[in-house]
Write a protein that holds these residues in place. Structure first.
Motif, PDB file in Angstrom:
ATOM      1  N   PRO A  95       0.798  -1.225   0.000  1.00  0.00           N
ATOM      2  CA  PRO A  95       0.000   0.000   0.000  1.00  0.00           C
ATOM      3  C   PRO A  95       0.837   1.286   0.000  1.00  0.00           C
ATOM      4  O   PRO A  95       0.385   2.302  -0.524  1.00  0.00           O
ATOM      5  CB  PRO A  95      -0.830  -0.109   1.285  1.00  0.00           C
ATOM      6  CG  PRO A  95      -0.941  -1.581   1.524  1.00  0.00           C
ATOM      7  CD  PRO A  95       0.373  -2.154   1.054  1.00  0.00           C
ATOM      8  N   ASN A  96       2.053   1.247   0.554  1.00  0.00           N
ATOM      9  CA  ASN A  96       2.865   2.462   0.589  1.00  0.00           C
ATOM     10  C   ASN A  96       3.794   2.599  -0.618  1.00  0.00           C
ATOM     11  O   ASN A  96       4.540   3.568  -0.710  1.00  0.00           O
ATOM     12  CB  ASN A  96       3.673   2.530   1.887  1.00  0.00           C
ATOM     13  CG  ASN A  96       4.675   1.392   2.022  1.00  0.00           C
ATOM     14  OD1 ASN A  96       4.516   0.333   1.409  1.00  0.00           O
ATOM     15  ND2 ASN A  96       5.701   1.599   2.829  1.00  0.00           N
ATOM     16  N   HIS A  97       3.765   1.660  -1.550  1.00  0.00           N
ATOM     17  CA  HIS A  97       4.593   1.715  -2.768  1.00  0.00           C
ATOM     18  C   HIS A  97       4.242   2.976  -3.554  1.00  0.00           C
ATOM     19  O   HIS A  97       3.080   3.387  -3.608  1.00  0.00           O
ATOM     20  CB  HIS A  97       4.314   0.465  -3.609  1.00  0.00           C
ATOM     21  CG  HIS A  97       5.255   0.259  -4.747  1.00  0.00           C
ATOM     22  ND1 HIS A  97       5.106   0.891  -5.959  1.00  0.00           N
ATOM     23  CD2 HIS A  97       6.349  -0.523  -4.868  1.00  0.00           C
ATOM     24  CE1 HIS A  97       6.060   0.502  -6.776  1.00  0.00           C
ATOM     25  NE2 HIS A  97       6.833  -0.366  -6.134  1.00  0.00           N
ATOM     26  N   TRP A  98       5.238   3.593  -4.179  1.00  0.00           N
ATOM     27  CA  TRP A  98       5.012   4.837  -4.917  1.00  0.00           C
ATOM     28  C   TRP A  98       3.907   4.697  -5.965  1.00  0.00           C
ATOM     29  O   TRP A  98       3.117   5.622  -6.156  1.00  0.00           O
ATOM     30  CB  TRP A  98       6.303   5.355  -5.550  1.00  0.00           C
ATOM     31  CG  TRP A  98       6.978   4.401  -6.489  1.00  0.00           C
ATOM     32  CD1 TRP A  98       7.966   3.496  -6.187  1.00  0.00           C
ATOM     33  CD2 TRP A  98       6.707   4.227  -7.883  1.00  0.00           C
ATOM     34  NE1 TRP A  98       8.315   2.776  -7.306  1.00  0.00           N
ATOM     35  CE2 TRP A  98       7.569   3.214  -8.362  1.00  0.00           C
ATOM     36  CE3 TRP A  98       5.830   4.826  -8.776  1.00  0.00           C
ATOM     37  CZ2 TRP A  98       7.568   2.794  -9.695  1.00  0.00           C
ATOM     38  CZ3 TRP A  98       5.831   4.414 -10.105  1.00  0.00           C
ATOM     39  CH2 TRP A  98       6.693   3.410 -10.542  1.00  0.00           C
ATOM     40  N   SER A  99       3.822   3.553  -6.635  1.00  0.00           N
ATOM     41  CA  SER A  99       2.796   3.394  -7.670  1.00  0.00           C
ATOM     42  C   SER A  99       1.393   3.397  -7.064  1.00  0.00           C
ATOM     43  O   SER A  99       0.455   3.961  -7.648  1.00  0.00           O
ATOM     44  CB  SER A  99       3.024   2.119  -8.483  1.00  0.00           C
ATOM     45  OG  SER A  99       2.963   0.966  -7.666  1.00  0.00           O
ATOM     46  N   ARG A 100       1.238   2.784  -5.899  1.00  0.00           N
ATOM     47  CA  ARG A 100      -0.072   2.809  -5.226  1.00  0.00           C
ATOM     48  C   ARG A 100      -0.412   4.230  -4.785  1.00  0.00           C
ATOM     49  O   ARG A 100      -1.560   4.659  -4.876  1.00  0.00           O
ATOM     50  CB  ARG A 100      -0.056   1.884  -4.016  1.00  0.00           C
ATOM     51  CG  ARG A 100      -0.059   0.432  -4.393  1.00  0.00           C
ATOM     52  CD  ARG A 100      -1.363  -0.161  -3.944  1.00  0.00           C
ATOM     53  NE  ARG A 100      -1.308  -1.598  -4.077  1.00  0.00           N
ATOM     54  CZ  ARG A 100      -2.282  -2.292  -4.619  1.00  0.00           C
ATOM     55  NH1 ARG A 100      -3.361  -1.702  -5.064  1.00  0.00           N
ATOM     56  NH2 ARG A 100      -2.187  -3.593  -4.723  1.00  0.00           N
TER      57      ARG A 100
ATOM     58  N   SER B 104      12.903  -1.019  -0.470  1.00  0.00           N
ATOM     59  CA  SER B 104      14.059  -0.128  -0.614  1.00  0.00           C
ATOM     60  C   SER B 104      13.810   1.227   0.033  1.00  0.00           C
ATOM     61  O   SER B 104      14.657   2.116  -0.048  1.00  0.00           O
ATOM     62  CB  SER B 104      14.379   0.091  -2.094  1.00  0.00           C
ATOM     63  OG  SER B 104      14.586  -1.108  -2.774  1.00  0.00           O
ATOM     64  N   GLY B 105      12.640   1.398   0.632  1.00  0.00           N
ATOM     65  CA  GLY B 105      12.331   2.648   1.313  1.00  0.00           C
ATOM     66  C   GLY B 105      11.541   3.637   0.470  1.00  0.00           C
ATOM     67  O   GLY B 105      11.441   4.809   0.822  1.00  0.00           O
ATOM     68  N   PHE B 106      10.978   3.183  -0.641  1.00  0.00           N
ATOM     69  CA  PHE B 106      10.239   4.084  -1.501  1.00  0.00           C
ATOM     70  C   PHE B 106       8.754   3.870  -1.373  1.00  0.00           C
ATOM     71  O   PHE B 106       8.208   2.898  -1.851  1.00  0.00           O
ATOM     72  CB  PHE B 106      10.674   3.939  -2.968  1.00  0.00           C
ATOM     73  CG  PHE B 106      12.007   4.546  -3.215  1.00  0.00           C
ATOM     74  CD1 PHE B 106      12.117   5.869  -3.587  1.00  0.00           C
ATOM     75  CD2 PHE B 106      13.159   3.807  -3.011  1.00  0.00           C
ATOM     76  CE1 PHE B 106      13.361   6.442  -3.772  1.00  0.00           C
ATOM     77  CE2 PHE B 106      14.399   4.370  -3.190  1.00  0.00           C
ATOM     78  CZ  PHE B 106      14.502   5.690  -3.578  1.00  0.00           C
ATOM     79  N   GLY B 107       8.165   4.778  -0.629  1.00  0.00           N
ATOM     80  CA  GLY B 107       6.778   5.081  -0.685  1.00  0.00           C
ATOM     81  C   GLY B 107       6.722   6.255  -1.640  1.00  0.00           C
ATOM     82  O   GLY B 107       6.763   6.069  -2.854  1.00  0.00           O
TER      83      GLY B 107
END
Length: 162
Positions: free
Chosen positions: A15-20, A146-149
């Motif tokens: 849910p915190n992925h940049w694409s989401r 990798s730390g990318f939201g």
């Protein structure tokens, strides 16, 4: 109006992925396909992307992560449609990866320490695709692990394709 199609990788983005986050923040960003779970079946993913692209004559920009980059390249090798650009984020290295030049502008985001693609392989993919290379530095696979939201740099790259 430009459509933005998000093409997921092998798994379901957290849910915190940049694409989401991008999908939640922008009404005109849709999934192609809605993030399925494993396994990755290339033919099914290409069919789903083709259905999404063919659903409208409006221009589309493709935003692909990981194996989604392979989906985009496989689609481009077999189909045409109103695609005006693609942001290809951390493609995985595969011997069977499509290597043909893409028929639309693209930016390939390559990581210096991606566990799924050595940097030199990513550079070669970008070259083969005719994509502009963006050296993202040591960002891993540019995913939640990798730390990318949030990924504001990605939004700036995307703006260059519009």
């Amino acid at each position: 109006m430009t459509r933005y199609l998000l093409i997921p990788g092998r798994g379901i983005p957290f849910p915190n992925h940049w694409s989401r986050q991008w999908a939640r923040a922008h009404r005109n960003y849709t999934w192609a396909p809605e993030p399925p779970g494993p396994p990755y079946v290339a033919e099914d993913r290409v069919d789903a992307l083709h259905t999404a692209i063919a659903a409208s004559d409006e221009p589309a920009i493709l935003i692909a992560h990981s194996a989604g980059c392979m989906t985009v390249c496989l689609w481009a090798a077999e189909h045409t449609g109103p695609v005006t650009g693609a942001l290809l984020v951390t493609p995985p290295a595969h011997d069977h990866a499509p290597r043909g030049r893409l028929p639309f502008p693209a930016i390939a985001v390559i990581s210096r320490n991606d566990p799924h693609c050595p940097y030199d392989d990513g550079v070669q993919l970008a070259h083969d695709w005719g994509a502009e290379l963006h050296d993202a530095g040591p960002v891993g696979h540019l995913d939640s692990k990798s730390g990318f939201g949030p990924w504001p740099e990605g939004e700036k790259l995307l703006a260059r394709l519009t």
